[in-house]
Design a protein around this motif. Structure first.
Motif, PDB file in Angstrom:
ATOM      1  N   ILE A   8     -10.293 -29.967 -59.357  1.00 27.45           N
ATOM      2  CA  ILE A   8      -9.522 -30.142 -60.603  1.00 27.45           C
ATOM      3  C   ILE A   8      -8.330 -29.201 -60.529  1.00 27.45           C
ATOM      4  N   GLY A  39      -3.988 -29.580 -59.099  1.00 27.58           N
ATOM      5  CA  GLY A  39      -3.204 -29.724 -57.865  1.00 27.58           C
ATOM      6  C   GLY A  39      -2.138 -28.656 -57.776  1.00 27.58           C
ATOM      7  N   GLY A  40      -2.497 -27.425 -58.160  1.00 32.12           N
ATOM      8  CA  GLY A  40      -1.586 -26.282 -57.983  1.00 32.12           C
ATOM      9  C   GLY A  40      -1.771 -25.707 -56.580  1.00 32.12           C
ATOM     10  N   PHE A  41      -1.394 -24.457 -56.413  1.00 29.07           N
ATOM     11  CA  PHE A  41      -1.468 -23.848 -55.076  1.00 29.07           C
ATOM     12  C   PHE A  41      -2.903 -23.843 -54.541  1.00 29.07           C
ATOM     13  N   ALA A  42      -3.864 -23.506 -55.386  1.00 28.93           N
ATOM     14  CA  ALA A  42      -5.253 -23.416 -54.918  1.00 28.93           C
ATOM     15  C   ALA A  42      -5.790 -24.810 -54.589  1.00 28.93           C
ATOM     16  N   ASP A  70      -5.486 -34.247 -61.392  1.00 27.49           N
ATOM     17  CA  ASP A  70      -4.530 -33.371 -62.086  1.00 27.49           C
ATOM     18  C   ASP A  70      -3.939 -34.119 -63.271  1.00 27.49           C
ATOM     19  N   ARG A  96      -1.021 -33.773 -64.261  1.00 28.36           N
ATOM     20  CA  ARG A  96       0.367 -34.127 -63.922  1.00 28.36           C
ATOM     21  C   ARG A  96       0.343 -34.830 -62.578  1.00 28.36           C
ATOM     22  N   ARG A 113      -6.758 -35.863 -67.069  1.00 26.29           N
ATOM     23  CA  ARG A 113      -7.055 -34.532 -67.586  1.00 26.29           C
ATOM     24  C   ARG A 113      -8.562 -34.338 -67.655  1.00 26.29           C
ATOM     25  N   CYS A 136      -7.651 -24.821 -62.310  1.00 27.99           N
ATOM     26  CA  CYS A 136      -6.764 -25.281 -63.397  1.00 27.99           C
ATOM     27  C   CYS A 136      -5.725 -24.250 -63.835  1.00 27.99           C
ATOM     28  N   ILE A 138     -10.605 -24.509 -69.860  1.00 26.54           N
ATOM     29  CA  ILE A 138     -11.699 -25.235 -69.217  1.00 26.54           C
ATOM     30  C   ILE A 138     -12.750 -24.262 -68.665  1.00 26.54           C
ATOM     31  N   ALA A 152      -4.105 -17.654 -54.648  1.00 27.67           N
ATOM     32  CA  ALA A 152      -4.593 -19.010 -54.898  1.00 27.67           C
ATOM     33  C   ALA A 152      -4.674 -19.805 -53.589  1.00 27.67           C
ATOM     34  N   HIS A 170      10.861 -18.021 -49.968  1.00 34.01           N
ATOM     35  CA  HIS A 170      10.698 -19.101 -50.939  1.00 34.01           C
ATOM     36  C   HIS A 170      11.056 -20.459 -50.335  1.00 34.01           C
TER      37      HIS A 170
HETATM   38  C1  LIG Z   1       7.437 -18.772 -63.778  1.00 33.74           C
HETATM   39  C2  LIG Z   1       6.449 -18.330 -62.736  1.00 33.74           C
HETATM   40  C3  LIG Z   1       6.896 -17.640 -61.632  1.00 33.74           C
HETATM   41  C4  LIG Z   1       5.994 -17.220 -60.658  1.00 33.74           C
HETATM   42  N1  LIG Z   1       6.470 -16.551 -59.559  1.00 33.74           N
HETATM   43  C5  LIG Z   1       5.621 -16.204 -58.575  1.00 33.74           C
HETATM   44  C6  LIG Z   1       6.108 -15.593 -57.381  1.00 33.74           C
HETATM   45  O1  LIG Z   1       7.310 -15.331 -57.239  1.00 33.74           O
HETATM   46  N2  LIG Z   1       5.210 -15.290 -56.405  1.00 33.74           N
HETATM   47  C7  LIG Z   1       3.875 -15.562 -56.537  1.00 33.74           C
HETATM   48  O2  LIG Z   1       3.101 -15.312 -55.611  1.00 33.74           O
HETATM   49  N3  LIG Z   1       3.385 -16.136 -57.660  1.00 33.74           N
HETATM   50  C8  LIG Z   1       4.213 -16.468 -58.667  1.00 33.74           C
HETATM   51  N4  LIG Z   1       3.734 -17.063 -59.802  1.00 33.74           N
HETATM   52  C9  LIG Z   1       2.278 -17.241 -59.951  1.00 33.74           C
HETATM   53  C10 LIG Z   1       1.791 -18.462 -59.182  1.00 33.74           C
HETATM   54  O3  LIG Z   1       2.610 -19.568 -59.454  1.00 33.74           O
HETATM   55  C11 LIG Z   1       0.346 -18.722 -59.601  1.00 33.74           C
HETATM   56  O4  LIG Z   1      -0.425 -17.605 -59.222  1.00 33.74           O
HETATM   57  C12 LIG Z   1      -0.199 -19.968 -58.928  1.00 33.74           C
HETATM   58  O5  LIG Z   1       0.535 -21.096 -59.318  1.00 33.74           O
HETATM   59  C13 LIG Z   1      -1.669 -20.159 -59.263  1.00 33.74           C
HETATM   60  O6  LIG Z   1      -2.126 -21.320 -58.634  1.00 33.74           O
HETATM   61  P1  LIG Z   1      -3.303 -22.180 -59.261  1.00 33.74           P
HETATM   62  O7  LIG Z   1      -3.554 -23.279 -58.287  1.00 33.74           O
HETATM   63  O8  LIG Z   1      -4.420 -21.303 -59.641  1.00 33.74           O
HETATM   64  O9  LIG Z   1      -2.722 -22.751 -60.631  1.00 33.74           O
HETATM   65  P2  LIG Z   1      -1.456 -23.645 -60.918  1.00 33.74           P
HETATM   66  O10 LIG Z   1      -0.484 -23.597 -59.794  1.00 33.74           O
HETATM   67  O11 LIG Z   1      -0.997 -23.252 -62.266  1.00 33.74           O
HETATM   68  O12 LIG Z   1      -2.053 -25.137 -60.962  1.00 33.74           O
HETATM   69  C14 LIG Z   1      -2.978 -25.544 -61.923  1.00 33.74           C
HETATM   70  C15 LIG Z   1      -2.996 -27.054 -61.937  1.00 33.74           C
HETATM   71  O13 LIG Z   1      -4.085 -27.486 -62.729  1.00 33.74           O
HETATM   72  C16 LIG Z   1      -3.679 -28.593 -63.494  1.00 33.74           C
HETATM   73  N5  LIG Z   1      -4.578 -28.665 -64.660  1.00 33.74           N
HETATM   74  C17 LIG Z   1      -4.741 -27.739 -65.622  1.00 33.74           C
HETATM   75  N6  LIG Z   1      -5.674 -28.135 -66.504  1.00 33.74           N
HETATM   76  C18 LIG Z   1      -6.111 -29.343 -66.073  1.00 33.74           C
HETATM   77  C19 LIG Z   1      -7.077 -30.261 -66.558  1.00 33.74           C
HETATM   78  N7  LIG Z   1      -7.817 -30.024 -67.653  1.00 33.74           N
HETATM   79  N8  LIG Z   1      -7.258 -31.419 -65.874  1.00 33.74           N
HETATM   80  C20 LIG Z   1      -6.535 -31.707 -64.773  1.00 33.74           C
HETATM   81  N9  LIG Z   1      -5.614 -30.856 -64.270  1.00 33.74           N
HETATM   82  C21 LIG Z   1      -5.415 -29.693 -64.903  1.00 33.74           C
HETATM   83  C22 LIG Z   1      -2.236 -28.287 -63.841  1.00 33.74           C
HETATM   84  O14 LIG Z   1      -1.539 -29.474 -64.192  1.00 33.74           O
HETATM   85  C23 LIG Z   1      -1.741 -27.659 -62.550  1.00 33.74           C
HETATM   86  O15 LIG Z   1      -1.204 -28.623 -61.675  1.00 33.74           O
HETATM   87  C24 LIG Z   1       4.616 -17.491 -60.795  1.00 33.74           C
HETATM   88  C25 LIG Z   1       4.162 -18.188 -61.924  1.00 33.74           C
HETATM   89  C26 LIG Z   1       5.070 -18.610 -62.884  1.00 33.74           C
HETATM   90  C27 LIG Z   1       4.578 -19.368 -64.084  1.00 33.74           C
END
Ligand SMILES: Cc1cc2nc3c(=O)[nH]c(=O)nc-3n(C[C@H](O)[C@H](O)[C@H](O)COP(=O)(O)OP(=O)(O)OC[C@H]3O[C@@H](n4cnc5c(N)ncnc54)[C@H](O)[C@@H]3O)c2cc1C
Length: 462
Positions: free
Chosen positions: A7, A9-12, A32, A34, A76, A103, A264, A316, A383
């Motif tokens: 659940i 599609g972010g970095f993790a 996801d 989105r 979602r 998420c 969640i 992540a 980047h």
């Molecule tokens: C403005 C900004 C700048 C940043 N700059 C940096 C940087 O320079 N360097 C760095 O290392 N880190 C940076 N970060 C932090 C980094 O982006 C996060 O640590 C990283 O994105 C976390 O990855 P994740 O996969 O946990 O979550 P996310 O990348 O946030 O992905 C979560 C995903 O889950 C989906 N989702 C959520 N809820 C649900 C649901 N109920 N059902 C289905 N899908 C769902 C969302 O749509 C999203 O696609 C930044 C963050 C932000 C907001």
């Protein structure tokens, strides 16, 4: 064949899905809300009109195209049924053998959610384009204001929160006002814009060493940013902010302060920390469920010194890959090892960076530190390197080169919010209330938005 549901599609999530997909040993569903994976570290560039959304967002389906056993679903997740091993989402139910919850997190307004409509945060494409709209509209409003007080208010931009995102936004607005817009207006001098970065603590960038934060503060001040320290915002409204008894009239307020984990996490019925993050075990699972992993910003992952690992993309990415490898190893093994003896997750710290304007940055890797122009070049290359998709990398690099040489901002369009032909004639792109149409999730249609728009329409003279 074992089936893993991811659940998010972010970095993790994306990195877990790629590893699992490459193995060919596990079928995968990635869900996801989105349809795109978003490179959040460059989101502020979209908010500041430097890049277009499509430069930093890629359809998840396109990223998963090479992996035959990975199915992408737009939806979602709503209920996690750990007993029956099912995820219910707004389009149905998906069963799983392994569940990876990735998420992420969103903003926390520290119990003042009503501030959000006045001070959007930066987390989604919708929020970035809304911020861009507000910033550009503020200059337009200042240009047409006849009252000097009103003009000054529109020319004041407040960013709440002195972390990397706040610093990046403040530096970028100051530079936009000084350079990109400086020849475009006739009544105002855009360079007179006041940019305030308000931080409750005694210094900004507390993730970095004090000397790096000091460098960033000086750099911001040299760009004309007022760095206001030890000041807690006590109220935010349509007219501006309050810091205790002091009122600061401002046309644009942006929120870059608190973070809270996705709700969640509550459904996992596991211990949470103060930010709502799920406290995971060393193998990133939750108690009593060896097949349920929580990764990325949603997880409170204890680091080597006992403190949780920071909410950063490398954490992540590495966590997503670690979980995928662990699942593949277990699926491949004829006699899967006892989960109690799994190798714990170990984070390989890659350091951190933040940029201040168009040619200065700070970076820190353990005891090694760099700041200034070379750090900015390193920031830019890192980047570009991590941005997904060749097309994106190529175009972003070209746009940055162009912007660097010309001081320009290519994506300076104010996009009208209303798409219906009839209503777009009635609503001025500038005068439409800034507050009504801002939505937290940015991407999901909101019934509240619909009804406000209709009411607006009814009240207009025909
Ligand atoms: C403005 C900004 C700048 C940043 N700059 C940096 C940087 O320079 N360097 C760095 O290392 N880190 C940076 N970060 C932090 C980094 O982006 C996060 O640590 C990283 O994105 C976390 O990855 P994740 O996969 O946990 O979550 P996310 O990348 O946030 O992905 C979560 C995903 O889950 C989906 N989702 C959520 N809820 C649900 C649901 N109920 N059902 C289905 N899908 C769902 C969302 O749509 C999203 O696609 C930044 C963050 C932000 C907001």
């Amino acid at each position: 064949m074992a089936h893993a549901v991811i659940i998010g599609g972010g970095f993790a999530g994306i990195n877990a899905a790629k590893r699992l997909g490459r193995s060919g040993k596990v079928s995968v569903t990635i869900l996801d809300q989105r349809n795109h994976h978003l490179f959040q570290p460059l989101l502020y560039q979209v908010a500041m009109a430097g890049l277009d959304p499509s430069d930093i967002a890629v359809p998840i389906r396109a990223l998963m195209r090479p992996y035959r056993r990975v199915r992408t679903l737009l939806g979602r997740a709503e209920t996690l049924d750990l007993e029956n091993r099912e995820v219910r989402f707004d389009g149905g139910v998906v069963p799983y053998d392994y569940l990876i919850v990735a998420c992420g997190a969103s903003h926390s307004y520290f119990g003042n959610d009503q501030w959000e409509s006045h001070a959007p945060g930066l987390k989604s494409v919708g929020q970035a384009t809304e911020i861009r709209r507000r910033v550009l509209v503020a200059f337009e409003q200042a240009e047409r204001a006849s009252d000097p007080e009103e003009q000054a208010r529109w020319m004041t931009f407040v960013i709440v929160g002195g972390g990397p995102t706040g610093v990046e936004l403040a530096g970028a607005i100051a530079e936009m006002a000084r350079y990109a817009l400086s020849k475009d207006f006739r009544t105002i001098n855009s360079a007179d814009a006041r940019v305030l970065l308000v931080q409750s603590g005694e210094r900004i960038l507390k993730q970095f060493d004090a000397d790096q934060a000091e460098y960033a503060t000086k750099s911001l001040r040299s760009l004309g940013v007022e760095v206001v320290l030890e000041s807690r915002v006590t109220n935010i409204g349509a007219a501006g902010i309050e810091i205790g008894e002091t009122r600061v009239p401002a046309g644009t307020v942006l929120w870059a302060a608190g973070v809270q984990a996705n709700r969640i996490g509550l459904q996992l019925k596991s211990p949470l920390d103060r930010a709502g993050r799920v406290i995971v075990r060393p193998d990133l699972t939750i108690p009593d469920h060896d097949n349920v992993f929580v990764v990325g910003d949603l997880a409170h992952t204890p680091g080597p010194n006992g403190n949780p690992l920071p909410g950063l993309a490398p954490v992540a990415i590495q966590a997503g890959r670690y979980v995928a490898d662990l699942i593949v190893d277990e699926v491949r093994a004829e006699n899967p090892p006892d989960p109690a003896h799994r190798k714990p997750f170990e984070y390989n710290d890659k350091g951190q960076m933040a940029t201040i304007g168009r040619k200065r940055a700070i970076m820190q890797y353990h005891k090694h530190k760099k700041n200034g122009f070379l750090a900015w070049v390193a920031w830019l290359l890192v980047h570009i390197y991590f941005l997904s998709g060749f097309r994106n990398r190529f175009f972003v690099f070209l746009k940055w080169c162009w912007a660097y040489l010309t001081f320009s901002k290519g994506a300076r369009l104010i996009i009208q919010k209303e798409w219906r032909q009839h209503e777009s004639e009635l609503l001025s792109p500038v005068v439409g209330s800034l507050d009504e149409t801002y939505r937290h999730d940015g991407d999901t249609p909101s019934p509240r938005f619909e009804s406000l728009t209709r009411a607006d329409h009814i009240n207009k003279p025909q």
